[in-house]
Design an enzyme around this catalytic site. Structure first.
Site, mmCIF file in Angstrom:
data_model
loop_
_atom_site.group_PDB
_atom_site.id
_atom_site.type_symbol
_atom_site.label_atom_id
_atom_site.label_comp_id
_atom_site.label_asym_id
_atom_site.label_seq_id
_atom_site.Cartn_x
_atom_site.Cartn_y
_atom_site.Cartn_z
ATOM 1 N N TYR A 175 0.865 -1.183 0.000
ATOM 2 C CA TYR A 175 0.000 0.000 0.000
ATOM 3 C C TYR A 175 0.899 1.230 0.000
ATOM 4 O O TYR A 175 2.073 1.135 -0.375
ATOM 5 C CB TYR A 175 -0.906 -0.115 1.251
ATOM 6 C CG TYR A 175 -2.052 0.832 1.318
ATOM 7 C CD1 TYR A 175 -2.975 0.921 0.288
ATOM 8 C CD2 TYR A 175 -2.231 1.648 2.435
ATOM 9 C CE1 TYR A 175 -4.035 1.802 0.355
ATOM 10 C CE2 TYR A 175 -3.301 2.527 2.523
ATOM 11 C CZ TYR A 175 -4.197 2.607 1.479
ATOM 12 O OH TYR A 175 -5.249 3.480 1.546
ATOM 13 N N ARG A 205 -6.068 10.612 -10.723
ATOM 14 C CA ARG A 205 -5.433 11.260 -9.546
ATOM 15 C C ARG A 205 -4.932 10.146 -8.635
ATOM 16 O O ARG A 205 -5.566 9.816 -7.644
ATOM 17 C CB ARG A 205 -6.460 12.166 -8.843
ATOM 18 C CG ARG A 205 -5.916 13.164 -7.885
ATOM 19 C CD ARG A 205 -5.472 12.555 -6.541
ATOM 20 N NE ARG A 205 -6.538 12.300 -5.587
ATOM 21 C CZ ARG A 205 -6.547 11.247 -4.765
ATOM 22 N NH1 ARG A 205 -5.601 10.308 -4.795
ATOM 23 N NH2 ARG A 205 -7.529 11.091 -3.912
ATOM 24 N N LYS A 237 -5.911 -1.860 -2.772
ATOM 25 C CA LYS A 237 -7.052 -1.609 -1.876
ATOM 26 C C LYS A 237 -7.810 -2.909 -1.613
ATOM 27 O O LYS A 237 -8.240 -3.175 -0.492
ATOM 28 C CB LYS A 237 -8.001 -0.575 -2.492
ATOM 29 C CG LYS A 237 -7.427 0.829 -2.598
ATOM 30 C CD LYS A 237 -7.720 1.677 -1.377
ATOM 31 C CE LYS A 237 -7.038 3.034 -1.473
ATOM 32 N NZ LYS A 237 -7.184 3.869 -0.279
ATOM 33 N N GLU A 287 -12.142 5.121 -6.533
ATOM 34 C CA GLU A 287 -10.832 5.397 -5.953
ATOM 35 C C GLU A 287 -9.985 6.228 -6.908
ATOM 36 O O GLU A 287 -9.823 5.869 -8.086
ATOM 37 C CB GLU A 287 -10.135 4.053 -5.671
ATOM 38 C CG GLU A 287 -8.948 4.142 -4.762
ATOM 39 C CD GLU A 287 -9.276 4.504 -3.322
ATOM 40 O OE1 GLU A 287 -10.127 3.831 -2.709
ATOM 41 O OE2 GLU A 287 -8.675 5.461 -2.805
ATOM 42 N N ASP A 288 -9.452 7.301 -6.424
ATOM 43 C CA ASP A 288 -8.461 8.114 -7.135
ATOM 44 C C ASP A 288 -8.903 8.591 -8.522
ATOM 45 O O ASP A 288 -8.128 8.595 -9.483
ATOM 46 C CB ASP A 288 -7.111 7.360 -7.191
ATOM 47 C CG ASP A 288 -6.485 7.273 -5.794
ATOM 48 O OD1 ASP A 288 -7.175 7.612 -4.818
ATOM 49 O OD2 ASP A 288 -5.315 6.870 -5.686
ATOM 50 N N ASP A 317 -13.972 6.505 -1.625
ATOM 51 C CA ASP A 317 -13.013 6.364 -0.537
ATOM 52 C C ASP A 317 -12.293 7.677 -0.238
ATOM 53 O O ASP A 317 -12.030 8.000 0.920
ATOM 54 C CB ASP A 317 -12.001 5.295 -0.961
ATOM 55 C CG ASP A 317 -11.109 4.862 0.169
ATOM 56 O OD1 ASP A 317 -11.563 4.877 1.318
ATOM 57 O OD2 ASP A 317 -9.953 4.512 -0.109
ATOM 58 N N ASP A 318 -11.955 8.439 -1.281
ATOM 59 C CA ASP A 318 -11.182 9.663 -1.084
ATOM 60 C C ASP A 318 -12.022 10.765 -0.442
ATOM 61 O O ASP A 318 -11.531 11.516 0.394
ATOM 62 C CB ASP A 318 -10.609 10.133 -2.429
ATOM 63 C CG ASP A 318 -9.742 9.052 -3.036
ATOM 64 O OD1 ASP A 318 -8.735 8.692 -2.410
ATOM 65 O OD2 ASP A 318 -10.104 8.516 -4.114
ATOM 66 N N ASN A 366 -0.449 11.634 0.243
ATOM 67 C CA ASN A 366 0.318 10.414 -0.053
ATOM 68 C C ASN A 366 0.957 10.530 -1.428
ATOM 69 O O ASN A 366 0.465 11.274 -2.270
ATOM 70 C CB ASN A 366 -0.629 9.207 -0.056
ATOM 71 C CG ASN A 366 -1.252 8.985 1.289
ATOM 72 O OD1 ASN A 366 -0.583 9.043 2.301
ATOM 73 N ND2 ASN A 366 -2.552 8.732 1.306
HETATM 74 N N1 LIG Z 1 -4.611 9.905 4.059
HETATM 75 C C1 LIG Z 1 -5.606 9.476 3.345
HETATM 76 O O1 LIG Z 1 -6.313 8.538 3.701
HETATM 77 C C2 LIG Z 1 -5.899 10.150 2.043
HETATM 78 C C3 LIG Z 1 -5.028 11.018 1.485
HETATM 79 N N2 LIG Z 1 -5.324 11.627 0.306
HETATM 80 C C4 LIG Z 1 -4.299 12.474 -0.269
HETATM 81 O O2 LIG Z 1 -4.739 13.797 -0.325
HETATM 82 C C5 LIG Z 1 -4.160 14.444 -1.435
HETATM 83 C C6 LIG Z 1 -5.230 15.207 -2.179
HETATM 84 O O3 LIG Z 1 -6.205 14.326 -2.653
HETATM 85 P P1 LIG Z 1 -7.583 14.891 -3.229
HETATM 86 O O4 LIG Z 1 -8.243 15.766 -2.252
HETATM 87 O O5 LIG Z 1 -8.335 13.752 -3.740
HETATM 88 O O6 LIG Z 1 -7.041 15.766 -4.458
HETATM 89 P P2 LIG Z 1 -7.758 16.937 -5.212
HETATM 90 O O7 LIG Z 1 -7.042 17.104 -6.474
HETATM 91 O O8 LIG Z 1 -9.215 16.738 -5.230
HETATM 92 O O9 LIG Z 1 -7.462 18.218 -4.276
HETATM 93 C C7 LIG Z 1 -6.223 18.807 -4.112
HETATM 94 C C8 LIG Z 1 -6.411 20.179 -3.517
HETATM 95 O O10 LIG Z 1 -5.149 20.698 -3.180
HETATM 96 C C9 LIG Z 1 -5.052 22.018 -3.713
HETATM 97 N N3 LIG Z 1 -3.664 22.337 -3.986
HETATM 98 C C10 LIG Z 1 -2.848 21.827 -4.916
HETATM 99 N N4 LIG Z 1 -1.632 22.399 -4.842
HETATM 100 C C11 LIG Z 1 -1.698 23.302 -3.860
HETATM 101 C C12 LIG Z 1 -0.777 24.224 -3.291
HETATM 102 N N5 LIG Z 1 0.470 24.312 -3.747
HETATM 103 N N6 LIG Z 1 -1.190 25.009 -2.285
HETATM 104 C C13 LIG Z 1 -2.450 24.903 -1.834
HETATM 105 N N7 LIG Z 1 -3.361 24.065 -2.297
HETATM 106 C C14 LIG Z 1 -2.983 23.270 -3.302
HETATM 107 C C15 LIG Z 1 -5.887 22.006 -4.974
HETATM 108 O O11 LIG Z 1 -6.216 23.341 -5.289
HETATM 109 P P3 LIG Z 1 -7.122 23.744 -6.546
HETATM 110 O O12 LIG Z 1 -8.494 23.271 -6.193
HETATM 111 O O13 LIG Z 1 -7.011 25.215 -6.603
HETATM 112 O O14 LIG Z 1 -6.553 23.032 -7.734
HETATM 113 C C16 LIG Z 1 -7.071 21.167 -4.484
HETATM 114 O O15 LIG Z 1 -7.992 21.970 -3.807
HETATM 115 C C17 LIG Z 1 -3.451 13.365 -2.246
HETATM 116 O O16 LIG Z 1 -2.078 13.429 -1.988
HETATM 117 C C18 LIG Z 1 -3.983 12.086 -1.687
HETATM 118 O O17 LIG Z 1 -3.022 11.058 -1.698
HETATM 119 C C19 LIG Z 1 -6.505 11.422 -0.346
HETATM 120 C C20 LIG Z 1 -7.409 10.554 0.159
HETATM 121 C C21 LIG Z 1 -7.152 9.804 1.369
HETATM 122 C C1 LIG Z 2 -5.182 6.823 0.738
HETATM 123 C C2 LIG Z 2 -5.827 7.233 -0.483
HETATM 124 O O1 LIG Z 2 -6.906 6.775 -0.790
HETATM 125 C C3 LIG Z 2 -5.202 8.221 -1.316
HETATM 126 O O2 LIG Z 2 -4.156 8.745 -0.972
HETATM 127 O O3 LIG Z 2 -5.758 8.486 -2.383
HETATM 128 MG MG LIG Z 3 -7.411 7.136 -2.820
#
Ligand SMILES: NC(=O)C1=CN([C@@H]2O[C@H](COP(=O)(O)OP(=O)(O)OC[C@H]3O[C@@H](n4cnc5c(N)ncnc54)[C@H](OP(=O)(O)O)[C@@H]3O)[C@@H](O)[C@H]2O)C=CC1
Ligand SMILES: CC(=O)C(=O)O
Ligand SMILES: [Mg+2]
Length: 603
Positions: A151, A204, A222, A294-295, A317-318, A459
């Site tokens: 993972y 993503r 997963k 997912e993603d 999941d996200d 991540n």
């Molecule tokens: N720990 C866990 O269980 C999980 C972790 N994650 C992690 O979270 C991260 C984001 O995922 P997700 O929300 O799906 O992605 P999205 O693409 O949906 O969202 C990313 C956000 O970050 C913003 N962003 C990007 N670059 C910057 C920056 N330099 N400064 C400020 N804001 C910024 C984007 O802004 P804008 O909207 O303006 O483009 C957007 O709002 C990934 O790395 C993923 O691995 C996700 C799910 C689960």
């Molecule tokens: C953990 C997870 O689902 C992610 O980083 O997208």
């Molecule tokens: Mg994910």
């Protein structure tokens, strides 16, 4: 071709004969209980007791050379003398007869010798293809050591290099080429009784961006956790990648890329493919198959979830799983940082799927606790995206999912200024951009909070907003810290700090299992809140003493059983569960349904 089809049909007929033979013994556990994964015991090999004899069916009865090459039934050196005689294995194996425990010790020793994480990953994937039960035994017994291998973070690197390391296909690939024939493609998958699908379109992948078809590593990983951590039987899990192209120029030019060599399809072409996929899944597997998105990139993720949550059992999941795990961590952390949920101020870096998903569930929980309207409870939560703090004056230019978070405030350009202006008590990173929680940001958090809660959720490790060491050092040991990918414990001023892993892996296996064992047909917010409460309830005084806000992964099966029970209980309460009658003790029921990787004896 015809003979293959006939063989497959015969296999299914024979499996159902075995299933009938094994049902009686299961009824002895609990009426209506179906062992191992809460799904029908299609193979008949997963009877609750280990001393019962089962038949290793493949196209016909698997024997000899083909038995050794069928990962579903292969036991390698652990075939007994009797089995070697009965199944034509004499001479195909060296004389020694091993135990599963010894095999496990040997493989762990081998894996520990690899210095490169990707080699460990490949060794685990090879094992899964060779001997499925041994793979799951290893993963279950060594979960804390192997989770980072199968993972995050290693799965991220595996996806980036998927084309290069590709040996045998895993999961099901549905590309634009299959438009109009998706039902046919689903029927090519050898298993009929699918309970959980994890699907991605690869746009993503973690915080690594668009990896196209190579995102397949994510559904595969997963679903391995669905079995190891949650107890869903492997044969009931189906990883799917939908390939609509990729906008990743590097991959498009990579001679080893395994996907469609074209730019991503969008608009109507994309929507029609997804629509055909969703209909075909329901037609082939019925109403109760869980589809976990997912993603996907956020411009599709929110749309898909809202469109199909009315007609299918879907879960993102996200957006949702991450929200559940973070809410649980925050609620547990209140014991360490003080106050009620409503008394805290939240600031997010990142306002996408994870950020807005978490924000909404926290606002919902505060509203539930205080009876204040959701519009009010949202006001304690602020988000920063790539253009700065989301404020009222930006409302017309932001995507719909950000609009509820556009509060009255003057524009603020960067995180550091936002921290100083908002003075949050809890800082959450969901930006996908590494090292964005700078020294200045963490020091500011520590300047107005006795115990700042800092969650760097992005991540894999390279994208984490800060490291555990940075969080503890810059806050002078006062931060409560959790991250999406694992960090080792950190020693600071003679004290050892154990960082938490705020990852949806705590949630989706138990949540999905709860939906499966109750036969739920829809996911609702109340179910998410129940799952979150169940996880927070697993943090004990002993964990708090070590500064932990999540229980250790070493007890994840127990945690998953409790989450599954709470999810099932809520599904029954809401009238969404179809598996009747409701078992009285849902925790015991969940435990009794969990897949066990112990070898079975072959007649
Ligand atoms: N720990 C866990 O269980 C999980 C972790 N994650 C992690 O979270 C991260 C984001 O995922 P997700 O929300 O799906 O992605 P999205 O693409 O949906 O969202 C990313 C956000 O970050 C913003 N962003 C990007 N670059 C910057 C920056 N330099 N400064 C400020 N804001 C910024 C984007 O802004 P804008 O909207 O303006 O483009 C957007 O709002 C990934 O790395 C993923 O691995 C996700 C799910 C689960
Ligand atoms: C953990 C997870 O689902 C992610 O980083 O997208
Ligand atoms: Mg994910």
């Amino acid at each position: 071709m015809i003979s293959v089809l006939v063989g497959r049909l015969r296999r299914r007929e024979r499996k159902s004969e075995v299933k009938m033979a094994s049902t009686a013994s299961k009824d002895a556990i609990e009426p209506g209980c179906v062992a191992d994964g809460g799904v029908e015991d299609v193979y008949g090999e997963d009877t609750a007791t280990e001393d019962q004899l089962v038949t290793p069916w493949t196209v016909s009865v698997a024997s000899g050379y083909s038995l050794l090459r069928d990962p579903h039934f292969n036991k390698g050196l652990a075939f007994t003398e009797k089995e070697r005689d009965a199944h034509y294995l004499r001479g195909l194996l060296p004389p020694v007869v091993s135990t599963q425990e010894l095999q496990e010790r040997k493989i762990m020793e081998n894996i520990r010798q690899y210095q490169v994480p990707l080699q460990k990953y490949m060794a685990m994937m090879d094992l899964e293809e060779r001997n499925e039960r041994l793979f799951y035994k290893l993963l279950i017994d060594n979960v804390e050591e192997l989770l980072p291998v199968v993972y995050t973070p290693t799965v991220g690197e595996a996806c980036q290099k998927y084309g290069t390391i590709f040996r045998r296909p895993q999961g099901l690939y549905i590309s634009l080429k299959e438009k109009g024939r998706i039902l046919e493609v689903l029927k090519n998958w050898p298993e009929r009784s699918i309970q959980v699908i994890v699907v991605t379109d690869g746009e993503r992948i973690l915080g690594l961006g668009d990896l196209g078809c190579q995102g397949m590593g994510i559904p595969v990983g997963k679903l391995a956790l669905y079995t190891a951590l949650g107890g869903v039987r492997p044969s009931a899990c189906l990883p799917i990648t939908i390939d609509v192209g990729t906008n990743n120029e590097k991959l498009l030019k990579d001679e080893f890329y395994i996907g469609l060599r074209q730019k991503r399809a969008t608009g109507q072409e994309y929507d029609e493919l997804l629509d055909e996929f969703m209909s075909a899944v329901k037609q082939n597997y019925g109403e109760k198959v869980l589809i976990q998105y997912e993603d996907f990139a956020n411009h599709n993720a929110f749309k898909l979830l809202s469109k199909y949550s009315k007609s299918h059992l879907v879960f993102n999941d996200d957006i949702q799983g991450t929200a559940v795990v973070v809410l649980a961590g925050v609620v547990a952390a209140l014991k360490l940082i003080g106050g009620t949920l409503a008394e805290h101020t939240f600031l997010f870096l990142g306002a996408g799927e994870a950020g807005t998903g978490i924000a909404e569930l926290i606002a919902l929980e505060i509203s539930k606790q205080t009876k204040a309207p959701l519009e009010e409870t949202r006001k304690k939560i602020w988000l920063v995206d790539s253009k700065g703090l989301i404020v009222r004056s930006r409302i017309d230019s932001v995507q719909d999912f950000k609009k509820p978070w556009a509060h009255e405030h003057e524009p603020v350009k960067d995180l550091s200024d936002a921290v100083k202006a908002i003075k949050p008590t809890i800082l959450i990173g969901t930006s996908g951009v590494g090292r964005t929680f700078t020294k200045e940001v963490i020091e500011a958090m520590a300047s107005f909070n006795e115990k700042p809660l800092i969650m760097a959720l992005s991540n894999p490790t390279s994208q984490s907003e800060c490291t555990a060491e940075e969080a503890y050092t810059w806050s002078k040991g006062r931060a409560i810290f959790a991250s999406g990918s694992p960090f080792d414990p950190v020693e600071h001023n003679g004290k050892v700090f154990v960082p938490g892993q705020a990852n949806n892996a705590y949630i989706f296996p138990g949540l999905g299992f709860g939906l499966v064992i109750s036969g739920a047909i829809r996911v609702r917010n109340e179910i998410l809140l129940a799952a979150s409460e169940a996880l927070a309830g697993q943090v004990t005084a002993e964990h708090y003493e070590k500064g932990m806000i999540y229980p250790p992964f070493s007890i994840i099966r127990k945690i998953s059983a409790h989450i599954a029970a709470s999810v099932a209980a809520k599904a029954y309460e809401l009238g969404l569960a179809t598996r009747l009658p409701r078992p009285e003790n849902l925790v015991k029921y969940a435990e009794s349904c969990m897949y066990s990787p112990i070898y079975r004896s072959y007649r």
